[in-house]
Design a protein around this motif. Structure first.
Motif: not given
Ligand SMILES: [Zn+2]
Ligand SMILES: [Zn+2]
Length: 287
Positions: A28-35, A46-53
């Motif tokens: 999960r994404c460290g920034a927003c918890s997205g998958p 990358r995050c499926a929600w916020c696109a953080t790589a």
């Molecule tokens: Zn994210």
């Protein structure tokens, strides 16, 4: 004892998720918890929600640095089981052809979740297949949903005192598997709720998902007078020219969030410009 055996097989077509290659914890994404999802061959996850790589991802549970795609296992067909157990009748029950019940004679009953027939006298055993893939789906409710399906199937099996057995093919340390073994759905629910509170995810928070053409999603966000605590994640591109944004708000601000989106959509539709944006609050199937 002798009697029918239930074999529960997940429906095909689940999205592959990404998990730690060592301990199998979903990433999960460290920034927003997205998958996290895997992109093109050379791209980092990358995050499926916020696109953080995440070019140098590390597992939050075990510190391992390698991800693996959790592809759904090959569906074990009734034919394969028939070959493995010659002489035992194989009965199928699935979405488009559901059997309500089966008799007490020995048989292999292959069913998709929700289509399990009731066995007169109960099943002697239930075999719950592909649990690892079910638990690794990139969906907030994957574990909750897996446990619900397993408990439903397990409830059709004879009690252990009468020889009933349940076999689940999944990592025995997974909380959902532990909850099945201990028959403790309430403990599992309490644990899930605590985790989601910590991550600001539903039901501890409200999440609105906006999907539509990129320009329309931007336009709706611009017109929405969001509550002060609301946090916009994205938008990120999806599909062809589409975009998706998530808006997360504390539970207490949920009504204000819904009202803000409704009135922004009203303004846009009165103006009759732009395309529509799909708004879902706490969608049950989101990552
Ligand atoms: Zn994210
Ligand atoms: Zn790990």
């Amino acid at each position: 004892g002798r009697g029918p055996v239930l074999v529960q097989v997940p429906r095909a077509g689940y999205l592959p998720g990404v998990a730690c290659a060592r301990c199998r914890t979903p990433a999960r994404c460290g920034a927003c918890s997205g998958p996290l999802v895997l992109g093109q061959a050379d791209q980092p996850p990358r995050c499926a929600w916020c696109a953080t790589a995440y070019p140098s991802w590390r597992c939050g549970s075990c510190g391992h640095g390698t991800l693996r795609a959790t592809v759904v296992g090959v569906r074990r067909t009734a034919e394969e089981l028939g070959r493995a157990f010659p002489g035992v009748p194989v009965l199928l029950s699935r979405g488009d052809a559901v059997r309500d019940s089966v008799g007490a004679e020995p048989a292999l009953v292959v069913a998709t979740p929700g289509a399990e027939p009731v066995a007169s006298g109960g099943y002697t055993a239930a075999l719950l297949l592909d649990g690892t893939a079910l638990l690794a789906r990139p969906n907030l409710r994957a574990a909750e949903e897996a446990l619900r399906r397993w408990l439903r199937a397990a409830a059709l099996v004879r009690p252990g005192t009468m020889g009933g057995e349940i076999v689940v093919v999944a990592d025995s340390s997974a909380p959902a598997v532990q909850a099945l073994v201990r028959w403790d759905p309430a403990g599992f629910a309490a644990r899930e709720l605590a985790e989601r509170s910590a991550l600001h995810l539903p039901p501890a928070a409200r999440v609105a998902e906006l999907t539509g053409a990129a320009a329309d999603v931007d336009d709706l966000l611009m017109h929405a007078d969001l509550p002060p605590d609301a946090e916009v994640i994205g938008p990120v591109p999806v599909d062809d020219d589409g975009a998706r944004a998530m808006i997360r708000a504390p539970r207490a601000a949920g009504t204000a969030l819904a009202a803000a989106l409704r009135s922004a959509a009203g303004v846009r539709s009165a103006r009759r410009t732009g395309g529509s944006v799909r708004v879902r609050i706490d969608p049950v199937d989101f990552g």
